[in-house]
Design a protein around this motif. Structure first.
Motif, mmCIF file in Angstrom:
data_model
loop_
_atom_site.group_PDB
_atom_site.id
_atom_site.type_symbol
_atom_site.label_atom_id
_atom_site.label_comp_id
_atom_site.label_asym_id
_atom_site.label_seq_id
_atom_site.Cartn_x
_atom_site.Cartn_y
_atom_site.Cartn_z
ATOM 1 N N ALA A 1 -27.143 -11.591 33.381
ATOM 2 C CA ALA A 1 -28.348 -10.979 33.946
ATOM 3 C C ALA A 1 -29.639 -11.541 33.341
ATOM 4 C CB ALA A 1 -28.302 -9.465 33.727
ATOM 5 N N ARG A 2 -29.583 -11.981 32.103
ATOM 6 C CA ARG A 2 -30.830 -12.399 31.439
ATOM 7 C C ARG A 2 -31.577 -13.510 32.191
ATOM 8 N NH1 ARG A 2 -27.720 -10.600 27.356
ATOM 9 N NH2 ARG A 2 -28.647 -9.654 25.504
ATOM 10 N N PRO A 3 -30.925 -14.621 32.558
ATOM 11 C CA PRO A 3 -31.687 -15.649 33.286
ATOM 12 C C PRO A 3 -32.206 -15.147 34.633
ATOM 13 C CG PRO A 3 -29.586 -16.521 32.520
ATOM 14 C CD PRO A 3 -29.546 -15.043 32.291
ATOM 15 N N ALA A 4 -31.492 -14.193 35.229
ATOM 16 C CA ALA A 4 -31.991 -13.617 36.490
ATOM 17 C C ALA A 4 -33.301 -12.870 36.225
ATOM 18 C CB ALA A 4 -30.943 -12.684 37.099
ATOM 19 N N ILE A 5 -33.351 -12.166 35.099
ATOM 20 C CA ILE A 5 -34.585 -11.432 34.749
ATOM 21 C C ILE A 5 -35.702 -12.423 34.406
ATOM 22 C CG2 ILE A 5 -35.617 -9.845 33.078
ATOM 23 C CD1 ILE A 5 -32.773 -8.583 32.790
ATOM 24 N N TYR A 6 -35.362 -13.399 33.590
ATOM 25 C CA TYR A 6 -36.374 -14.390 33.188
ATOM 26 C C TYR A 6 -36.928 -15.120 34.420
ATOM 27 C CZ TYR A 6 -38.548 -18.353 30.861
ATOM 28 O OH TYR A 6 -39.450 -19.297 30.438
ATOM 29 N N SER B 1 -37.166 0.957 26.944
ATOM 30 C CA SER B 1 -36.427 0.153 27.908
ATOM 31 C C SER B 1 -36.027 -1.139 27.237
ATOM 32 C CB SER B 1 -37.239 -0.113 29.174
ATOM 33 O OG SER B 1 -38.213 -1.101 28.952
ATOM 34 N N TRP B 2 -35.166 -1.860 27.911
ATOM 35 C CA TRP B 2 -34.517 -3.008 27.285
ATOM 36 C C TRP B 2 -35.291 -4.297 27.557
ATOM 37 C CZ3 TRP B 2 -32.159 -7.435 29.278
ATOM 38 C CH2 TRP B 2 -31.395 -8.161 28.354
ATOM 39 N N ASN B 3 -35.875 -4.858 26.505
ATOM 40 C CA ASN B 3 -36.355 -6.247 26.467
ATOM 41 C C ASN B 3 -37.541 -6.632 27.347
ATOM 42 O OD1 ASN B 3 -34.502 -6.767 24.536
ATOM 43 N ND2 ASN B 3 -33.576 -8.528 25.529
ATOM 44 N N SER C 1 -21.164 -8.622 33.398
ATOM 45 C CA SER C 1 -21.125 -8.457 31.944
ATOM 46 C C SER C 1 -20.661 -7.079 31.489
ATOM 47 C CB SER C 1 -22.517 -8.712 31.361
ATOM 48 O OG SER C 1 -22.994 -9.963 31.777
ATOM 49 N N LYS C 2 -21.220 -6.033 32.078
ATOM 50 C CA LYS C 2 -20.975 -4.692 31.522
ATOM 51 C C LYS C 2 -19.793 -4.031 32.221
ATOM 52 C CE LYS C 2 -24.756 -5.260 29.096
ATOM 53 N NZ LYS C 2 -24.908 -5.276 27.648
ATOM 54 N N ALA C 3 -19.767 -4.065 33.568
ATOM 55 C CA ALA C 3 -18.705 -3.350 34.287
ATOM 56 C C ALA C 3 -17.333 -3.878 33.889
ATOM 57 C CB ALA C 3 -18.899 -3.493 35.789
ATOM 58 N N ILE D 1 -23.097 2.696 28.544
ATOM 59 C CA ILE D 1 -22.179 2.913 27.416
ATOM 60 C C ILE D 1 -22.936 3.552 26.252
ATOM 61 C CG2 ILE D 1 -20.495 1.142 28.025
ATOM 62 C CD1 ILE D 1 -21.965 -0.820 26.150
ATOM 63 N N TYR D 2 -23.956 4.361 26.611
ATOM 64 C CA TYR D 2 -24.861 4.866 25.583
ATOM 65 C C TYR D 2 -25.005 6.386 25.612
ATOM 66 C CZ TYR D 2 -26.033 -0.025 26.132
ATOM 67 O OH TYR D 2 -25.953 -1.385 26.249
ATOM 68 N N VAL D 3 -25.171 6.946 24.401
ATOM 69 C CA VAL D 3 -25.534 8.352 24.283
ATOM 70 C C VAL D 3 -26.863 8.411 23.536
ATOM 71 C CG1 VAL D 3 -24.846 10.625 23.420
ATOM 72 C CG2 VAL D 3 -23.085 8.975 24.061
HETATM 73 C C1 PLP Z 1 -30.343 -3.244 31.057
HETATM 74 C C2 PLP Z 1 -29.779 -4.582 30.720
HETATM 75 N N1 PLP Z 1 -30.023 -5.607 31.547
HETATM 76 C C3 PLP Z 1 -29.539 -6.831 31.285
HETATM 77 C C4 PLP Z 1 -28.769 -7.071 30.172
HETATM 78 C C5 PLP Z 1 -28.274 -8.454 29.912
HETATM 79 O O1 PLP Z 1 -27.049 -8.676 30.488
HETATM 80 P P1 PLP Z 1 -26.335 -10.093 30.379
HETATM 81 O O2 PLP Z 1 -25.487 -10.043 29.158
HETATM 82 O O3 PLP Z 1 -25.544 -10.209 31.640
HETATM 83 O O4 PLP Z 1 -27.380 -11.143 30.257
HETATM 84 C C6 PLP Z 1 -28.505 -6.039 29.281
HETATM 85 C C7 PLP Z 1 -27.727 -6.299 28.060
HETATM 86 O O5 PLP Z 1 -27.630 -5.518 27.159
HETATM 87 C C8 PLP Z 1 -29.009 -4.746 29.578
HETATM 88 O O6 PLP Z 1 -28.779 -3.713 28.773
#
Ligand code: PLP
Length: 424
Positions: free
Chosen positions: A106-111, A130-132, A250-252, A343-345
């Motif tokens: 997912a990261r390069p998709a976000i970038y 929020s994340w990053n 990645s997560k599922a 996967i968080y509390v």
């Molecule tokens: C909300 C969220 N988006 C994207 C990612 C990144 O996922 P990927 O490992 O597929 O780059 C994470 C990773 O922790 C995340 O928590």
């Protein structure tokens, strides 16, 4: 004469991930023989959560049959088609094939989303925690415009909170289920935000660049029994021209190391994103793409894997949540939010201003984090690592790398460590 800097302005301003800093501290404690229950990383232990067998076999088969060269920069067509079919079947969302871009997680998709839509100096709106998003803004030279959320909305922003911030903004970044809190948008909340974006773009008209929504739904398959994932396009089809969906295996599928993700967006947005991915070589490895295409099309195997994945992650989330709620009922200064996904509390430890059995006064969340790590052997991450204001006492507990038994051990140790703290 002062020396000129050796690095770029960007490099001078970059900060490393504070979560990875905490993870390094945990590793060094473990190396020196300490027992630590590690609830820090947003990742899985392959001892607890293995990738699907079919995916693993598919990668080995693909490599053995020579799938080791560059993939097309937008992804193998079979995988892009499979992703399109996967979304039709599971989310009732339909896109043309040109709307699907495969990336290395997912990261390069976000970038690439940021790069395609945001110029230096543009305003990017997101909620904290929020994340990053703060790191992506720093890399782009964008101006982060944040809204601080609290437990009353499950730490998710509301349309009313966002309304004053979207004027002139280029991008709104949302994530559900949310990292770090494990909470999800409900349909009403998300629809109100979609309406806000549509109204803002109607107001701008063709003369002004639109406001886009990046909707990161990387945890959408990991919602808990009583929660339902919602997406902006299903709720509000008119918003589709302004939406980038971000997702990954990645997560599922506990497959963070395989690096297969994707973005879905209007074709004119995907085109420059594809160039960013191509120029940075941020495509998913070819063998993983071949295997992911085969696996995601095998609905029986996906369903079987997901049933088990959801059961196992729910068992861990429930154990952590129930333990925290019991501590609260027993009068300890602890709060928790019922997890709805990921996967968080979210847990709150009201320990600031207390004194430990060793006479240490806990003045900050960082003091609390370090105390719980050293006294209880439990490693957690404060919400301040996700851009939230420091010292409101909320922490993320991640269950991806631990068993239910380890969570129970952690809860017992936390109970002792928390009971040992004396308020002034
Ligand atoms: C909300 C969220 N988006 C994207 C990612 C990144 O996922 P990927 O490992 O597929 O780059 C994470 C990773 O922790 C995340 O928590």
């Amino acid at each position: 004469m002062s020396a000129s800097p050796r690095l770029s302005t960007l490099a001078e301003g970059l900060r490393g991930s504070s979560i990875l800093g905490i993870a390094a501290e945990v590793r060094s404690l473990v190396k020196t023989g300490h027992d630590v229950v590690d609830l820090t990383v947003g990742d899985f232990s392959s001892k607890q959560f293995r990738i699907p067998q079919e995916l693993e076999d598919g990668i080995v088969d693909a490599l053995r049959s020579g799938e080791s060269t560059y993939p097309p920069p937008n992804g193998l067509e079979t995988l892009r088609q499979t992703i399109r079919d996967f979304y039709v079947r599971r989310l009732a969302l339909t896109f043309p094939l040109e709307s699907v871009l495969v990336t290395a997680g997912a990261r390069p998709a976000i970038y690439a989303t940021y790069r395609a839509l945001v110029d230096p100096g543009d305003r990017v709106v997101f909620a904290t925690p929020s994340w990053n998003n703060d790191y992506y803004c720093a890399m782009l030279g964008a101006v982060p415009v944040t809204v601080a959320c609290d437990a009353s909305t499950g730490f998710l922003p509301t349309a009313d909170q966002l309304r004053p911030l979207v004027r002139g903004a280029r991008l709104l970044a949302l994530n559900s289920p949310l990292n770090p809190t494990g909470t999800v948008f409900d349909a009403e909340q998300l629809l109100a935000i979609c309406d806000l974006i549509v109204d803002e773009n109607d107001r701008r008209g063709a003369a002004e660049r639109p406001l886009y929504l990046m909707y990161d739904q990387v945890y959408w398959m990991l919602t808990t029994r009583d929660a339902q994932h919602v997406d902006p396009i299903t709720l509000c089809p008119e918003i589709a021209p302004y939406v980038v969906l971000v997702d990954a295996i990645s997560k599922a599928f506990a497959a963070t190391g395989l690096r297969v993700g994707w973005a879905i967006a209007p074709a004119d947005v995907i085109k420059p994103m594809n160039d960013v991915v191509g120029h940075t070589g941020a495509w998913a490895p070819r063998a993983e793409q071949v295997a992911a295409a085969r696996f995601l099309a095998d609905h029986e195997s996906v369903d079987r894997y997901m049933d088990n994945m959801r059961r196992e992650s729910a068992a861990r989330l429930d154990a952590a949540y129930r333990g925290l709620v019991t501590m609260c009922a027993d009068g300890l200064p602890v709060e928790a939010i019922r997890p709805q996904g990921a996967i968080y509390v979210s847990a709150r430890f009201h320990l600031r201003g207390t004194t430990t059995a060793d006479g240490e006064r806990l003045a900050t969340d960082e003091d609390v984090r370090r105390y719980l790590l050293h006294a209880a052997g439990v490693a957690i991450v404060p919400f301040s690592a996700f851009g939230a204001a420091a010292d409101h006492g909320w922490f993320r507990l991640s269950i991806g790398a631990v068993s239910v038994a380890q969570i129970e051990t952690a809860l017992r140790s936390l109970r002792v460590a928390i009971s040992d703290c004396v308020a002034d």
